[in-house]
Design an enzyme around this catalytic site. Structure first.
Site, short mmCIF file in Angstrom:
data_model
loop_
_atom_site.label_atom_id
_atom_site.label_comp_id
_atom_site.label_asym_id
_atom_site.label_seq_id
_atom_site.Cartn_x
_atom_site.Cartn_y
_atom_site.Cartn_z
N GLU A 440 0.83 -1.22 0.00
CA GLU A 440 0.00 0.00 0.00
C GLU A 440 0.85 1.26 0.00
O GLU A 440 0.47 2.29 0.56
CB GLU A 440 -0.97 0.01 1.19
N GLY A 441 1.98 1.19 -0.63
CA GLY A 441 2.91 2.32 -0.69
C GLY A 441 3.97 2.17 0.38
O GLY A 441 3.66 2.21 1.58
#
Length: 595
Positions: A440-441
């Site tokens: 998610e980053g």
């Protein structure tokens, strides 16, 4: 000792700290009386502790199994646990009643999510991603799409995924190659390969709804030309039931360090039928609804795995006999003292509690602001809620996963050599938690997002509002002698964070590498300051309860752990400030070929 959901701590946060019942006049909170919430917490504790936790090691050892027919079988017991999850109504806690949900505030659902993740992170990812797909369709889907998909997703009758990453592009989604060709009937043919798709194929639900980023032929290059599509595993028939199999295939499973019980898939879309969500070329902004929710969920995973690892380490430290206390035997009738008598063991356990309990309060406080952003009739409250959700998301994701992993590592250290074996649970917690710093980053991307976009958003309104709130709290409590350590520590940390913010404004624009070099230290400085604020608020709450005659030991424990945080953890802010102010010069000094 198996994981025990910390129900008392959730009740403390929701009842005492956040005073959830203050908002009972708002429709979104009308059904969230503390009597109801207490019942939810107790039942959630039983379900996650008795049903999900025993399957955690099973999922780790067995993993998922891929078959040449492109199907995936989840570990033993997962299907039965999923049925109980759905039958218990847990998926519907925070979903809209218009689509079969219970409509409770998300801050209440967060407690269940943390318990679920701590009990069994790999299992909890299946429903977690489904709720993310639900949120994206709720935010941008047509009414027809909402009516078709949301009731199934809210009930977890159908699963959900997000298909972003491709073999050649992860963070830089502008490079994606998956294409969408209009079919002329309102649908598109989606072709391309996606990797690292959590829950991309499994045997838990009757259908899986993939949300896929793709580029329509002729769309602009880069991120400006990305659209988002619903691509179901089975195309719904006229009655909304799973119909013809779509041309979506799981080509295999990734061999991973952890979260073995979750199917991390390579997904091939071979002219699969898809439906556009929202407008053409606006897919990334819609997907960010899902990604931002997921980032908060990943921050929660950091706290959850830390909680489980801490519990295991504390139990081991109370039982393991090694050496004698430096101040004399504490177990004179035994061959040695339990290792919990040793100051360095206490340091690791206290570090863990200070981060876990402060981080949990930070998550819940932010989630409440998110609820108020949607539910409050006061425009200023709504604006503040949106500002804080945007500002705090990268901090929660980056800081809490970094620190959560450190807690898991320290929990292994408490176990000594035993922790490095698979006979004890901490090795799994450490392995499972490590992904939270990446997906998610990555946390480096979160730090860049914080300093590059979130600080400057709306003229810095969000961070200025946070500074003003902290200042107001310090001023309101500075005359209370019992609050002095908390107020003084918070005030110093806030001043250092403000100085760092000004340094970034002055030096980041002149040389963008300065902002990049400072970003991780700034994110941690922000996280440390936010937790100082949480601990100060928890201390004020505990002192008020004690003054009111409460003999509940929880309040004394809060004060003890809070004082430890202020004295032993918070001083790190000074070092973070000093490091970030050195800028990029020493970081960028070596030429690339020297590495």
């Amino acid at each position: 000792m198996p994981y025990q959901p910390p129900v008392r701590d959730y009740a403390f946060l929701l009842r005492d700290l956040l005073e959830l019942e203050r908002y009972a006049n708002l429709p979104a909170f009308a059904d969230a009386s503390m009597d109801t919430v207490d019942q939810i917490l107790e039942e959630a504790g039983r379900f996650t502790g008795e049903v999900l936790a025993p399957l955690n090691s099973v999922g780790d050892k067995e993993g998922c199994r891929w078959s040449p027919d492109f199907s995936v079988e989840t570990p033993k017991g997962f299907k039965e646990a999923y049925v109980k999850l759905v039958e218990g109504g847990w998926p519907a806690l925070g979903a809209d009643p218009a689509y079969g949900g219970q409509g409770l505030p998300h801050v209440v659902n967060l407690a269940f999510s943390e318990m679920s993740s701590a009990a069994n992170m790999a299992f909890s990812m299946y429903p977690g991603l489904t709720h993310g797909a639900y949120s994206a369709i709720m935010a941008a889907g047509s009414q027809e799409q909402k009516d078709l998909y949301l009731p199934k997703l809210a009930a977890f009758q159908w699963g959900g995924t997000m298909n972003l990453t491709e073999p050649h592009c992860g963070t830089d989604l502008g490079l994606l190659r998956t294409k969408a060709v209009p079919s002329g009937d309102g649908t598109y043919k989606i072709s391309g390969q996606k990797i690292w798709i959590s829950g991309g194929e499994h045997d838990l639900t009757e259908n899986i709804v993939h949300l896929v980023l793709a580029r329509i032929e002729g769309a602009p290059a880069g991120t400006r030309g990305i659209s988002l599509f619903i691509v179901p595993k089975f195309i719904p028939d006229t009655e909304g039931k799973p119909g013809v199999r779509n041309s979506v295939k799981c080509l295999g499973l990734e061999e991973k360090m952890g979260i073995h019980g979750n199917a991390t898939c390579v997904i091939s879309h071979e002219e699969a039928t898809g439906w556009l969500i929202g407008e053409e070329n606006r897919g990334l902004s819609i997907m960010f609804v899902m990604m931002n929710e997921a980032r908060l969920g990943v921050g929660m995973q950091g706290v959850a795995q830390a909680e489980a690892a801490y519990q295991a380490a504390a139990a081991f430290a109370r039982e393991r006999l090694q050496g004698r206390s430096l101040t004399g035997p504490k177990n004179p009738d035994g061959p040695a003292d339990p290792i919990i008598v040793h100051p360095d063991i206490r340091r690791m356990l206290m570090d863990a509690r200070a981060i876990i309990e402060g981080g949990r309060a930070f998550l819940f406080w932010t989630a409440l602001h998110g609820d108020l952003a949607d539910a409050s009739p006061d425009e200023a409250v709504r604006q503040k809620g949106h500002d804080f959700m945007a500002l705090m998301t990268p901090v929660l994701k980056g800081f809490l996963t970094d620190r959560g992993f450190q807690v898991c590592s320290d929990a292994m250290q408490v176990h000594g050599g035993a922790g490095f074996t698979e006979h004890f649970p901490v090795s799994q917690y450490l392995r499972d938690c490590r992904i939270a710093l990446i997906y998610e980053g990555t946390n480096g991307i979160q730090a860049l997002d914080l300093v590059g976009r979130k600080l400057a958003a709306d003229g810095g309104r969000g961070v200025m509002s946070f500074f003003a709130e902290v200042d107001a709290f310090a001023e309101a409590n500075e005359a209370d002698a019992k609050m002095k350590p908390f107020v003084d520590g918070l005030a110093q940390a806030k001043a250092e964070l403000q100085e760092a913010t000004m340094w970034l404004m002055q030096n980041g624009l002149a040389n963008p590498d300065n902002a990049g070099a400072a970003s991780t230290d700034y994110l941690h400085l922000f996280g440390l300051t936010a937790l100082a604020y949480m601990w100060a608020m928890m201390a004020r709450t505990a002192l008020a309860k004690i003054a009111g005659g409460s003999a509940d030991p929880l309040y004394q424990e809060k004060l003890a752990v809070g004082r430890y945080y202020i004295a032993r953890v918070l001083p790190e802010t000074t070092g973070r400030l000093a490091k970030l102010k050195t800028g990029a010069e020493t970081l960028m000094a070596l030429p690339a070929e020297a590495f």
